[in-house]
Design a protein around this motif. Structure first.
Motif, PDB file in Angstrom:
ATOM      1  N   LEU A 192      37.254  16.585  46.315  1.00 29.20           N
ATOM      2  CA  LEU A 192      37.843  17.911  46.177  1.00 29.20           C
ATOM      3  C   LEU A 192      36.820  18.850  45.574  1.00 29.20           C
ATOM      4  O   LEU A 192      36.196  18.539  44.562  1.00 29.20           O
ATOM      5  CB  LEU A 192      39.089  17.850  45.283  1.00 29.20           C
ATOM      6  CG  LEU A 192      39.816  19.163  45.033  1.00 29.20           C
ATOM      7  CD1 LEU A 192      40.374  19.700  46.350  1.00 29.20           C
ATOM      8  CD2 LEU A 192      40.929  18.961  44.039  1.00 29.20           C
ATOM      9  N   SER A 193      36.633  19.983  46.212  1.00 30.13           N
ATOM     10  CA  SER A 193      35.680  20.965  45.719  1.00 30.13           C
ATOM     11  C   SER A 193      36.250  22.353  45.964  1.00 30.13           C
ATOM     12  O   SER A 193      36.686  22.673  47.069  1.00 30.13           O
ATOM     13  CB  SER A 193      34.348  20.808  46.442  1.00 30.13           C
ATOM     14  OG  SER A 193      33.473  21.831  46.050  1.00 30.13           O
ATOM     15  N   ILE A 194      36.242  23.155  44.912  1.00 29.10           N
ATOM     16  CA  ILE A 194      36.700  24.535  45.017  1.00 29.10           C
ATOM     17  C   ILE A 194      35.559  25.422  44.571  1.00 29.10           C
ATOM     18  O   ILE A 194      35.085  25.337  43.448  1.00 29.10           O
ATOM     19  CB  ILE A 194      37.940  24.794  44.145  1.00 29.10           C
ATOM     20  CG1 ILE A 194      39.085  23.890  44.589  1.00 29.10           C
ATOM     21  CG2 ILE A 194      38.341  26.259  44.207  1.00 29.10           C
ATOM     22  CD1 ILE A 194      40.300  23.969  43.695  1.00 29.10           C
ATOM     23  N   THR A 195      35.069  26.236  45.491  1.00 29.63           N
ATOM     24  CA  THR A 195      33.970  27.130  45.164  1.00 29.63           C
ATOM     25  C   THR A 195      34.350  28.549  45.540  1.00 29.63           C
ATOM     26  O   THR A 195      35.050  28.792  46.522  1.00 29.63           O
ATOM     27  CB  THR A 195      32.687  26.745  45.913  1.00 29.63           C
ATOM     28  OG1 THR A 195      32.947  26.794  47.314  1.00 29.63           O
ATOM     29  CG2 THR A 195      32.218  25.358  45.524  1.00 29.63           C
ATOM     30  N   VAL A 196      33.877  29.470  44.740  1.00 30.55           N
ATOM     31  CA  VAL A 196      34.091  30.883  45.004  1.00 30.55           C
ATOM     32  C   VAL A 196      32.727  31.545  44.978  1.00 30.55           C
ATOM     33  O   VAL A 196      32.014  31.479  43.979  1.00 30.55           O
ATOM     34  CB  VAL A 196      35.019  31.517  43.943  1.00 30.55           C
ATOM     35  CG1 VAL A 196      35.174  32.996  44.202  1.00 30.55           C
ATOM     36  CG2 VAL A 196      36.363  30.826  43.941  1.00 30.55           C
ATOM     37  N   ASN A 197      32.342  32.139  46.065  1.00 27.89           N
ATOM     38  CA  ASN A 197      31.053  32.798  46.160  1.00 27.89           C
ATOM     39  C   ASN A 197      31.207  34.250  45.719  1.00 27.89           C
ATOM     40  O   ASN A 197      31.740  35.080  46.446  1.00 27.89           O
ATOM     41  CB  ASN A 197      30.524  32.721  47.592  1.00 27.89           C
ATOM     42  CG  ASN A 197      29.103  33.203  47.693  1.00 27.89           C
ATOM     43  OD1 ASN A 197      28.488  33.570  46.701  1.00 27.89           O
ATOM     44  ND2 ASN A 197      28.572  33.190  48.892  1.00 27.89           N
ATOM     45  N   THR A 198      30.725  34.534  44.520  1.00 29.85           N
ATOM     46  CA  THR A 198      30.828  35.894  43.994  1.00 29.85           C
ATOM     47  C   THR A 198      29.469  36.580  43.947  1.00 29.85           C
ATOM     48  O   THR A 198      29.366  37.686  43.426  1.00 29.85           O
ATOM     49  CB  THR A 198      31.430  35.876  42.578  1.00 29.85           C
ATOM     50  OG1 THR A 198      30.592  35.086  41.728  1.00 29.85           O
ATOM     51  CG2 THR A 198      32.834  35.332  42.597  1.00 29.85           C
ATOM     52  N   ASP A 199      28.431  35.914  44.462  1.00 40.20           N
ATOM     53  CA  ASP A 199      27.094  36.494  44.435  1.00 40.20           C
ATOM     54  C   ASP A 199      26.997  37.655  45.411  1.00 40.20           C
ATOM     55  O   ASP A 199      27.535  37.628  46.516  1.00 40.20           O
ATOM     56  CB  ASP A 199      26.039  35.455  44.807  1.00 40.20           C
ATOM     57  CG  ASP A 199      25.820  34.438  43.707  1.00 40.20           C
ATOM     58  OD1 ASP A 199      26.245  34.712  42.573  1.00 40.20           O
ATOM     59  OD2 ASP A 199      25.229  33.392  43.986  1.00 40.20           O
ATOM     60  N   ASP A 200      26.271  38.639  44.976  1.00 38.70           N
ATOM     61  CA  ASP A 200      25.971  39.778  45.835  1.00 38.70           C
ATOM     62  C   ASP A 200      24.903  39.329  46.839  1.00 38.70           C
ATOM     63  O   ASP A 200      23.923  38.683  46.454  1.00 38.70           O
ATOM     64  CB  ASP A 200      25.445  40.920  44.973  1.00 38.70           C
ATOM     65  CG  ASP A 200      25.120  42.164  45.764  1.00 38.70           C
ATOM     66  OD1 ASP A 200      25.722  42.347  46.845  1.00 38.70           O
ATOM     67  OD2 ASP A 200      24.273  42.959  45.307  1.00 38.70           O
TER      68      ASP A 200
END
Length: 68
Positions: free
Chosen positions: A19-27
């Motif tokens: 299980l992996s939850i990632t959120v890409n918030t990089d500009d």
């Protein structure tokens, strides 16, 4: 109606699942800038190592020629 609630702890602790939850918030511009910096650092390191090997080889050749 069936119970459709999921127990995320149960899913996360199963050995056959990952299980992996990632959120890409990089500009995107910031990410591109970081990539360019890493590329420049890598190029600098390769150049430095090449010069170091060349200088070392030259010193060894000079010492061998002086001894001969």
């Amino acid at each position: 109606m069936a119970n459709t609630n999921l127990d995320l702890n149960e899913l996360a602790n199963r050995a056959d699942h990952q299980l992996s939850i990632t959120v890409n918030t990089d500009d995107p511009l910031k990410r591109e800038s970081e990539i360019r910096l890493k590329e420049a650092d890598a190029k600098h390191l390769r150049t430095k190592e090449l010069l170091l090997h060349g200088l070392t080889s030259a010193v060894i050749i000079i010492v061998v020629l002086l001894c001969a």
